[in-house]
Design a protein around this motif. Structure first.
Motif, PDB file in Angstrom:
ATOM      1  N   ARG A   1      15.812  15.477   1.452  1.00  0.00           N
ATOM      2  CA  ARG A   1      16.438  14.153   1.328  1.00  0.00           C
ATOM      3  C   ARG A   1      15.787  13.160   2.284  1.00  0.00           C
ATOM      4  O   ARG A   1      15.388  13.533   3.404  1.00  0.00           O
ATOM      5  CB  ARG A   1      17.936  14.243   1.614  1.00  0.00           C
ATOM      6  CG  ARG A   1      18.667  12.896   1.526  1.00  0.00           C
ATOM      7  CD  ARG A   1      20.154  13.061   1.801  1.00  0.00           C
ATOM      8  NE  ARG A   1      20.796  13.851   0.766  1.00  0.00           N
ATOM      9  CZ  ARG A   1      22.023  14.350   0.865  1.00  0.00           C
ATOM     10  NH1 ARG A   1      22.733  14.141   1.968  1.00  0.00           N
ATOM     11  NH2 ARG A   1      22.548  15.052  -0.115  1.00  0.00           N
ATOM     12  N   VAL A   2      15.705  11.895   1.808  1.00  0.00           N
ATOM     13  CA  VAL A   2      15.283  10.764   2.647  1.00  0.00           C
ATOM     14  C   VAL A   2      16.410   9.740   2.623  1.00  0.00           C
ATOM     15  O   VAL A   2      16.762   9.222   1.552  1.00  0.00           O
ATOM     16  CB  VAL A   2      13.972  10.134   2.144  1.00  0.00           C
ATOM     17  CG1 VAL A   2      13.628   8.897   2.972  1.00  0.00           C
ATOM     18  CG2 VAL A   2      12.832  11.146   2.177  1.00  0.00           C
ATOM     19  N   GLU A   3      16.991   9.453   3.781  1.00  0.00           N
ATOM     20  CA  GLU A   3      18.086   8.477   3.868  1.00  0.00           C
ATOM     21  C   GLU A   3      17.528   7.089   4.208  1.00  0.00           C
ATOM     22  O   GLU A   3      16.463   6.953   4.816  1.00  0.00           O
ATOM     23  CB  GLU A   3      19.082   8.899   4.953  1.00  0.00           C
ATOM     24  CG  GLU A   3      19.728  10.261   4.714  1.00  0.00           C
ATOM     25  CD  GLU A   3      20.907  10.189   3.763  1.00  0.00           C
ATOM     26  OE1 GLU A   3      21.172   9.079   3.222  1.00  0.00           O
ATOM     27  OE2 GLU A   3      21.554  11.232   3.536  1.00  0.00           O
ATOM     28  N   ASN A   4      18.295   6.060   3.816  1.00  0.00           N
ATOM     29  CA  ASN A   4      17.985   4.670   4.168  1.00  0.00           C
ATOM     30  C   ASN A   4      16.543   4.280   3.839  1.00  0.00           C
ATOM     31  O   ASN A   4      15.838   3.672   4.648  1.00  0.00           O
ATOM     32  CB  ASN A   4      18.264   4.418   5.655  1.00  0.00           C
ATOM     33  CG  ASN A   4      19.734   4.584   5.998  1.00  0.00           C
ATOM     34  OD1 ASN A   4      20.599   4.145   5.237  1.00  0.00           O
ATOM     35  ND2 ASN A   4      20.010   5.238   7.123  1.00  0.00           N
ATOM     36  N   LEU A   5      16.111   4.656   2.666  1.00  0.00           N
ATOM     37  CA  LEU A   5      14.797   4.246   2.185  1.00  0.00           C
ATOM     38  C   LEU A   5      14.921   2.814   1.666  1.00  0.00           C
ATOM     39  O   LEU A   5      15.654   2.552   0.703  1.00  0.00           O
ATOM     40  CB  LEU A   5      14.328   5.190   1.070  1.00  0.00           C
ATOM     41  CG  LEU A   5      13.002   4.864   0.406  1.00  0.00           C
ATOM     42  CD1 LEU A   5      11.855   4.993   1.383  1.00  0.00           C
ATOM     43  CD2 LEU A   5      12.784   5.774  -0.805  1.00  0.00           C
ATOM     44  N   ASN A   6      14.234   1.871   2.271  1.00  0.00           N
ATOM     45  CA  ASN A   6      14.369   0.465   1.915  1.00  0.00           C
ATOM     46  C   ASN A   6      13.261   0.055   0.942  1.00  0.00           C
ATOM     47  O   ASN A   6      12.085   0.036   1.296  1.00  0.00           O
ATOM     48  CB  ASN A   6      14.323  -0.421   3.158  1.00  0.00           C
ATOM     49  CG  ASN A   6      14.648  -1.872   2.828  1.00  0.00           C
ATOM     50  OD1 ASN A   6      15.475  -2.145   1.973  1.00  0.00           O
ATOM     51  ND2 ASN A   6      13.985  -2.788   3.491  1.00  0.00           N
TER      52      ASN A   6
ATOM     53  N   ALA B   1       0.815  -1.214   0.000  1.00  0.00           N
ATOM     54  CA  ALA B   1       0.000   0.000   0.000  1.00  0.00           C
ATOM     55  C   ALA B   1       0.846   1.260   0.000  1.00  0.00           C
ATOM     56  O   ALA B   1       0.665   2.144  -0.834  1.00  0.00           O
ATOM     57  CB  ALA B   1      -0.942  -0.012   1.198  1.00  0.00           C
ATOM     58  N   SER B   2       1.799   1.361   0.935  1.00  0.00           N
ATOM     59  CA  SER B   2       2.594   2.585   0.973  1.00  0.00           C
ATOM     60  C   SER B   2       3.828   2.419   1.849  1.00  0.00           C
ATOM     61  O   SER B   2       3.791   1.741   2.878  1.00  0.00           O
ATOM     62  CB  SER B   2       1.761   3.770   1.481  1.00  0.00           C
ATOM     63  OG  SER B   2       1.386   3.558   2.836  1.00  0.00           O
ATOM     64  N   LEU B   3       4.931   3.017   1.376  1.00  0.00           N
ATOM     65  CA  LEU B   3       6.136   3.217   2.183  1.00  0.00           C
ATOM     66  C   LEU B   3       6.258   4.730   2.340  1.00  0.00           C
ATOM     67  O   LEU B   3       6.612   5.427   1.387  1.00  0.00           O
ATOM     68  CB  LEU B   3       7.366   2.632   1.484  1.00  0.00           C
ATOM     69  CG  LEU B   3       7.348   1.123   1.179  1.00  0.00           C
ATOM     70  CD1 LEU B   3       8.566   0.736   0.341  1.00  0.00           C
ATOM     71  CD2 LEU B   3       7.332   0.330   2.482  1.00  0.00           C
ATOM     72  N   LYS B   4       5.971   5.240   3.525  1.00  0.00           N
ATOM     73  CA  LYS B   4       5.850   6.682   3.727  1.00  0.00           C
ATOM     74  C   LYS B   4       6.997   7.193   4.582  1.00  0.00           C
ATOM     75  O   LYS B   4       7.238   6.681   5.675  1.00  0.00           O
ATOM     76  CB  LYS B   4       4.507   7.004   4.392  1.00  0.00           C
ATOM     77  CG  LYS B   4       4.166   8.478   4.457  1.00  0.00           C
ATOM     78  CD  LYS B   4       2.750   8.668   4.994  1.00  0.00           C
ATOM     79  CE  LYS B   4       2.344  10.133   4.996  1.00  0.00           C
ATOM     80  NZ  LYS B   4       0.957  10.310   5.489  1.00  0.00           N
ATOM     81  N   ARG B   5       7.737   8.199   4.036  1.00  0.00           N
ATOM     82  CA  ARG B   5       8.850   8.784   4.783  1.00  0.00           C
ATOM     83  C   ARG B   5       8.820  10.302   4.626  1.00  0.00           C
ATOM     84  O   ARG B   5       8.654  10.826   3.518  1.00  0.00           O
ATOM     85  CB  ARG B   5      10.178   8.243   4.255  1.00  0.00           C
ATOM     86  CG  ARG B   5      10.401   6.752   4.505  1.00  0.00           C
ATOM     87  CD  ARG B   5      10.801   6.496   5.949  1.00  0.00           C
ATOM     88  NE  ARG B   5      12.007   7.195   6.284  1.00  0.00           N
ATOM     89  CZ  ARG B   5      13.242   6.718   6.060  1.00  0.00           C
ATOM     90  NH1 ARG B   5      13.388   5.524   5.485  1.00  0.00           N
ATOM     91  NH2 ARG B   5      14.285   7.411   6.423  1.00  0.00           N
ATOM     92  N   ARG B   6       9.000  10.992   5.757  1.00  0.00           N
ATOM     93  CA  ARG B   6       9.079  12.453   5.716  1.00  0.00           C
ATOM     94  C   ARG B   6      10.512  12.857   5.390  1.00  0.00           C
ATOM     95  O   ARG B   6      11.467  12.367   5.991  1.00  0.00           O
ATOM     96  CB  ARG B   6       8.654  13.047   7.052  1.00  0.00           C
ATOM     97  CG  ARG B   6       8.695  14.582   7.078  1.00  0.00           C
ATOM     98  CD  ARG B   6       8.112  15.123   8.363  1.00  0.00           C
ATOM     99  NE  ARG B   6       6.676  14.837   8.456  1.00  0.00           N
ATOM    100  CZ  ARG B   6       5.914  15.216   9.486  1.00  0.00           C
ATOM    101  NH1 ARG B   6       6.457  15.872  10.512  1.00  0.00           N
ATOM    102  NH2 ARG B   6       4.627  14.928   9.484  1.00  0.00           N
ATOM    103  N   ALA B   7      10.675  13.790   4.430  1.00  0.00           N
ATOM    104  CA  ALA B   7      11.998  14.210   3.996  1.00  0.00           C
ATOM    105  C   ALA B   7      12.587  15.246   4.935  1.00  0.00           C
ATOM    106  O   ALA B   7      11.867  15.976   5.632  1.00  0.00           O
ATOM    107  CB  ALA B   7      11.921  14.770   2.579  1.00  0.00           C
TER     108      ALA B   7
END
Length: 546
Positions: free
Chosen positions: A505-510, A490-496
């Motif tokens: 930037r988003v670090e270590n996005l798997n 459904a979603s991989l959600k990361r705040r930059a």
């Protein structure tokens, strides 16, 4: 049951196993799709999917190994195609003078070059000036399927002529001279088609280089393009080797000297072009190729003469077999050692055996080589000693298993021909880390997103955010959301994290799985204004399939 009957059944079983493996090989070859080769594009200016403020004065492309330029064209936003003529190729770099084009929008630079191993590659670079317009789907030059099939067939005929023909004549002239017919029909049946294939493979190479159909086979441009690559030199060596062997076979003049030179020319033919000879250190790799090929040609070439000697009841057959049994290990051992060195350098890592087309071809070849070695061991341990003592039954059994070895080696040569269309893993893995780049443009917000590296696992996402007319947006927050509906993710959600004005930037996005991922960027312009932008990006596997 007597030991003699057991040996007869064993020999028959080996021959039937070889025939079964050959049928399986034919079915496998029929199911193989198109493979691609060979050097890889490392970097370009402008880069793929980039947006430029002004028109470029020149184009530059950097490859993973030296290339020579063949064909470049530029597709304009209105569909007009311009061929580019001002080209400079130096080592790994190709530089082109950009034509005077004043159309703003999306362009495509089509390119086709020949890598150092003699194989053509091509592709397209899409970029935009000012802002993207209607998407261009360029169709880069592709090899005609009939040309590809004929290239493989020509390789197989050349291999048969070099290994069975040249190797067989060398064996007759150095190991046994009393029973050498002036015109052996079997040797002529592999030498003459091999010579013809060596000649016609040159324009076939040219058709592949120029991406021309088979109907243009006779054009001078096809022959010139084929000769211009390193394969042209390889084909000349192969043709010369077969001519020398034929001359020695038909006219009986200095047969030992000519057959020895012919065998050396076979080694030089394979050592003058191809994947392996471009790898570092080149002196080691070229030497390994030449040793591997010459040793294999001696071994393969010995099989038909041995089978013929025992089939005709030649009195010298036992003594020839004794000499061959003492000599063959000096060919097989260097062949295997050189083969291991070549495989180690070309693969780069173990998992490339099953993750790349090149590795899968190597596995197929290795399995067939293993079966041939088992047949050879059966001959050496069970049949050689009694055959040397004059046992007629052992001689017939040895002839039967030798026929199986010939069939299997022909299968190996058919598999090896597929390497013409598969890049070695070292060229794929040696590339600098590449990024997946996406440009998303709306009237209000524009984002350039890069994902590094563009393969599964941990990666870094970096975003450049501006207004639609390239001004600072002063956004408050950016959130990256990735989903894969096909796989049910459904979603991989990361705040930059903000790292500069308009840079996030988003670090270590798997990213756990390869394929096409849906990207959504939530850009918070103000407390009451949230802009959502969407795009699709392709994420590759750990090792790019060939």
């Amino acid at each position: 049951m007597s030991l003699g009957k057991c040996n007869v059944r064993l020999a028959t079983l080996v021959e039937r196993l070889a025939a079964t493996l050959w049928i399986a090989l034919i079915l496998a070859l029929a199911s193989i799709g198109v493979c691609h080769a060979h050097a890889t594009l490392v970097m370009s200016n402008p880069s793929a999917n980039s947006i430029l403020d002004d028109y470029p004065q020149q184009f530059s492309l950097e490859f993973s190994e030296p290339v020579s330029s063949i064909f470049f064209s530029l597709v304009e936003p209105d569909g007009t195609i311009q061929n580019l003529e001002s080209i400079e190729a130096a080592g790994n770099m190709v530089t082109l003078h950009a034509p005077d084009i004043r159309q703003r929008g999306t362009h495509a630079l089509n390119w086709r070059v020949v890598s150092a191993d003699g194989h053509p590659i091509g592709g397209s670079i899409v970029y935009s000036i000012g802002a993207p317009t209607a998407a261009i789907h360029p169709e880069g030059p592709k090899t005609d399927s009939e040309v590809r099939d004929l290239i493989w067939l020509a390789r197989l005929l050349i291999y048969a002529g070099c290994f069975f023909g040249v190797g067989g004549i060398f064996f007759f002239n150095w190991m046994e001279t009393d029973h050498h017919d002036k015109r052996d029909p079997v040797l002529l049946a592999v030498l003459l088609p091999g010579l013809a294939a060596a000649a016609f493979s040159i324009p076939l190479q040219g058709l592949d280089v120029l991406s021309l159909p088979i109907g243009t086979f006779s054009k001078n441009s096809a022959w010139n393009a084929g000769f211009a690559t390193t394969y042209g030199t390889s084909a000349l060596f192969a043709g010369s080797a077969i001519c020398l062997a034929l001359f020695a076979h038909l006219f009986k003049i200095r047969v030992r000297l000519l057959s020895a030179i012919a065998l050396i020319a076979v080694g030089l033919a394979f050592g003058s072009s191809g994947h392996a000879v471009t790898a570092a250190p080149q002196w080691l790799m070229r030497s390994a190729v030449i040793i591997h090929v010459m040793s294999a040609a001696f071994w393969a070439g010995s099989l038909y003469p041995l089978a013929k000697l025992f089939a005709t009841g030649c009195a010298s057959a036992p003594s020839v077999l004794r000499r061959f049994s003492r000599t063959v290990l000096f060919a097989v051992i260097p062949m295997l050692v050189a083969g291991v060195v070549l495989a180690f350098v070309q693969l780069g890592r173990v998992d490339a055996l099953w993750l790349t087309d090149y590795g899968r071809v190597l596995v197929g070849k290795s399995l067939l080589v293993g079966v041939v070695l088992i047949c050879a061991a059966v001959n050496r341990v069970i049949f050689t000693s009694p055959a040397v003592r004059g046992d007629l039954v052992a001689g017939r059994n040895l002839r039967t298993t030798t026929h199986a070895e010939i069939l299997l080696i022909l299968g190996i040569l058919a598999v090896v021909g597929l390497w013409r269309f598969t890049p070695p893993p070292r060229t794929v893995m040696a590339e600098p880390v590449a990024a997946a780049e996406v440009h998303i443009h709306t009237e209000k917000v524009m984002v350039d997103l890069s994902l590094t590296p563009k393969r599964i696992g941990a990666m870094t996402a970096q975003m450049s955010v501006t207004t639609g007319d390239f001004a600072a947006l002063h956004e408050k927050e950016v959130t990256l959301v990735m989903s894969h509906p096909t796989l049910g993710i459904a979603s991989l959600k990361r705040r930059a994290v903000k790292i500069g004005e308009g840079l996030w930037r988003v670090e270590n996005l798997n990213v756990p799985f390869p394929g096409d991922w849906l990207i959504r960027l939530d850009v918070l312009v103000s407390d009451f204004d949230l802009v959502k932008l969407q795009a699709t990006v392709h994420i590759g596997s750990k090792v790019a399939p060939s």
